[in-house]
Design an enzyme around this catalytic site. Structure first.
Site, PDB file in Angstrom:
ATOM      1  N   GLY A   1     -15.159   3.003   3.936  1.00 16.78           N
ATOM      2  CA  GLY A   1     -13.774   3.387   3.700  1.00 16.78           C
ATOM      3  C   GLY A   1     -13.211   2.961   2.359  1.00 16.78           C
ATOM      4  O   GLY A   1     -12.012   3.135   2.118  1.00 16.78           O
ATOM      5  N   GLN A   2     -14.049   2.392   1.475  1.00 18.02           N
ATOM      6  CA  GLN A   2     -13.515   2.005   0.164  1.00 18.02           C
ATOM      7  C   GLN A   2     -13.255   3.246  -0.681  1.00 18.02           C
ATOM      8  O   GLN A   2     -14.149   4.090  -0.853  1.00 18.02           O
ATOM      9  CB  GLN A   2     -14.482   1.064  -0.570  1.00 18.02           C
ATOM     10  CG  GLN A   2     -13.880   0.523  -1.861  1.00 18.02           C
ATOM     11  CD  GLN A   2     -14.737  -0.525  -2.566  1.00 18.02           C
ATOM     12  OE1 GLN A   2     -15.871  -0.802  -2.155  1.00 18.02           O
ATOM     13  NE2 GLN A   2     -14.195  -1.111  -3.621  1.00 18.02           N
ATOM     14  N   SER A   3     -12.044   3.356  -1.189  1.00 15.66           N
ATOM     15  CA  SER A   3     -11.689   4.509  -2.021  1.00 15.66           C
ATOM     16  C   SER A   3     -11.287   4.090  -3.434  1.00 15.66           C
ATOM     17  O   SER A   3     -11.310   4.925  -4.341  1.00 15.66           O
ATOM     18  CB  SER A   3     -10.547   5.310  -1.377  1.00 15.66           C
ATOM     19  OG  SER A   3      -9.404   4.500  -1.201  1.00 15.66           O
TER      20      SER A   3
ATOM     21  N   ASN B   1     -12.939  -3.344   2.596  1.00 18.19           N
ATOM     22  CA  ASN B   1     -13.878  -2.238   2.742  1.00 18.19           C
ATOM     23  C   ASN B   1     -14.846  -2.297   1.554  1.00 18.19           C
ATOM     24  O   ASN B   1     -14.415  -2.381   0.402  1.00 18.19           O
ATOM     25  CB  ASN B   1     -13.133  -0.898   2.743  1.00 18.19           C
ATOM     26  CG  ASN B   1     -12.185  -0.771   3.925  1.00 18.19           C
ATOM     27  OD1 ASN B   1     -12.502  -1.205   5.036  1.00 18.19           O
ATOM     28  ND2 ASN B   1     -11.020  -0.185   3.695  1.00 18.19           N
TER      29      ASN B   1
ATOM     30  N   ASP C   1       0.847  -1.188   0.000  1.00 17.15           N
ATOM     31  CA  ASP C   1       0.000   0.000   0.000  1.00 17.15           C
ATOM     32  C   ASP C   1       0.886   1.242   0.000  1.00 17.15           C
ATOM     33  O   ASP C   1       1.885   1.326   0.721  1.00 17.15           O
ATOM     34  CB  ASP C   1      -0.917  -0.008   1.232  1.00 17.15           C
ATOM     35  CG  ASP C   1      -2.074   0.960   1.092  1.00 17.15           C
ATOM     36  OD1 ASP C   1      -3.224   0.506   0.993  1.00 17.15           O
ATOM     37  OD2 ASP C   1      -1.821   2.195   1.070  1.00 17.15           O
ATOM     38  N   ILE C   2       0.505   2.225  -0.800  1.00 18.36           N
ATOM     39  CA  ILE C   2       1.293   3.457  -0.940  1.00 18.36           C
ATOM     40  C   ILE C   2       1.236   4.312   0.327  1.00 18.36           C
ATOM     41  O   ILE C   2       2.121   5.142   0.555  1.00 18.36           O
ATOM     42  CB  ILE C   2       0.794   4.248  -2.174  1.00 18.36           C
ATOM     43  CG1 ILE C   2       1.864   5.162  -2.708  1.00 18.36           C
ATOM     44  CG2 ILE C   2      -0.496   4.994  -1.876  1.00 18.36           C
ATOM     45  CD1 ILE C   2       1.533   5.727  -4.099  1.00 18.36           C
TER      46      ILE C   2
ATOM     47  N   HIS D   1     -10.300  -5.454  -3.281  1.00 20.68           N
ATOM     48  CA  HIS D   1      -8.964  -5.754  -2.762  1.00 20.68           C
ATOM     49  C   HIS D   1      -9.065  -6.124  -1.297  1.00 20.68           C
ATOM     50  O   HIS D   1      -9.920  -5.626  -0.567  1.00 20.68           O
ATOM     51  CB  HIS D   1      -8.016  -4.572  -2.955  1.00 20.68           C
ATOM     52  CG  HIS D   1      -8.557  -3.264  -2.473  1.00 20.68           C
ATOM     53  ND1 HIS D   1      -9.476  -2.525  -3.201  1.00 20.68           N
ATOM     54  CD2 HIS D   1      -8.349  -2.576  -1.333  1.00 20.68           C
ATOM     55  CE1 HIS D   1      -9.788  -1.433  -2.532  1.00 20.68           C
ATOM     56  NE2 HIS D   1      -9.136  -1.445  -1.382  1.00 20.68           N
ATOM     57  N   LEU D   2      -8.145  -6.982  -0.923  1.00 17.69           N
ATOM     58  CA  LEU D   2      -8.019  -7.424   0.466  1.00 17.69           C
ATOM     59  C   LEU D   2      -6.818  -6.690   1.052  1.00 17.69           C
ATOM     60  O   LEU D   2      -5.739  -6.722   0.461  1.00 17.69           O
ATOM     61  CB  LEU D   2      -7.761  -8.928   0.431  1.00 17.69           C
ATOM     62  CG  LEU D   2      -7.925  -9.808   1.635  1.00 17.69           C
ATOM     63  CD1 LEU D   2      -9.322  -9.698   2.200  1.00 17.69           C
ATOM     64  CD2 LEU D   2      -7.635 -11.252   1.225  1.00 17.69           C
ATOM     65  N   HIS D   3      -7.034  -6.020   2.174  1.00 21.05           N
ATOM     66  CA  HIS D   3      -5.899  -5.425   2.890  1.00 21.05           C
ATOM     67  C   HIS D   3      -5.307  -6.488   3.813  1.00 21.05           C
ATOM     68  O   HIS D   3      -6.042  -7.094   4.613  1.00 21.05           O
ATOM     69  CB  HIS D   3      -6.361  -4.269   3.783  1.00 21.05           C
ATOM     70  CG  HIS D   3      -6.890  -3.068   3.061  1.00 21.05           C
ATOM     71  ND1 HIS D   3      -6.158  -1.903   2.895  1.00 21.05           N
ATOM     72  CD2 HIS D   3      -8.099  -2.826   2.485  1.00 21.05           C
ATOM     73  CE1 HIS D   3      -6.891  -1.003   2.254  1.00 21.05           C
ATOM     74  NE2 HIS D   3      -8.079  -1.539   1.990  1.00 21.05           N
TER      75      HIS D   3
END
Ligand code: AMP
Length: 111
Positions: free
Chosen positions: A90-92, A84, A29-30, A97-99
């Site tokens: 909180g999905q942006s 999310n 993640d950036i 995707h899985l964190h």
């Protein structure tokens, strides 16, 4: 389709890739929220987990199995997996995707 994670999965945008197979790509993640914060992404575009159907059952399983392999490779015994779904959660980025988060204590409930 103008999708950031499709472009990262295709290699059109750089990322710090940590894992890939025929159906899944994972990269750091950036803006990490933990010492280890990896995003596990299907190559196929699905906008959010609530849009997944029966035909995606294996793919969703693959995301989780890939996350487990990455956690092991990162030396994590304890970790958290988060999806999310929707802006309110909180999905942006609207490509499922899985964190994978680890490397620090995790509290519950999440914020
Ligand atoms: P979410 O908010 O659940 O949709 O997660 C999207 C995640 O993507 C956030 O944690 C962002 O920090 C991360 N992100 C956004 N752009 C990039 C990028 N170019 N490379 C890696 N991670 C990114």
């Amino acid at each position: 389709m103008d999708c950031l994670f499709c472009k990262i999965a295709a290699g059109e945008i750089d990322s710090k890739r940590v894992y890939e197979d025929d159906r899944v790509v994972a990269f750091r993640d950036i803006n990490p929220a933990a010492p280890v914060h990896v995003l596990v992404v299907p190559r196929e575009h699905v906008s959010r987990i609530s849009e997944a159907g029966e035909e995606h059952a294996e793919l969703i399983g693959r995301l989780h199995l890939a996350a487990g392999k990455i956690a092991e490779a990162e030396g994590l015994k304890d970790y958290r997996l988060v999806i999310n779904c929707g802006e309110g959660a909180g999905q942006s980025v609207f490509h499922v995707h899985l964190h994978l988060l680890g490397g620090r204590p995790m509290s519950w409930p999440p914020g």
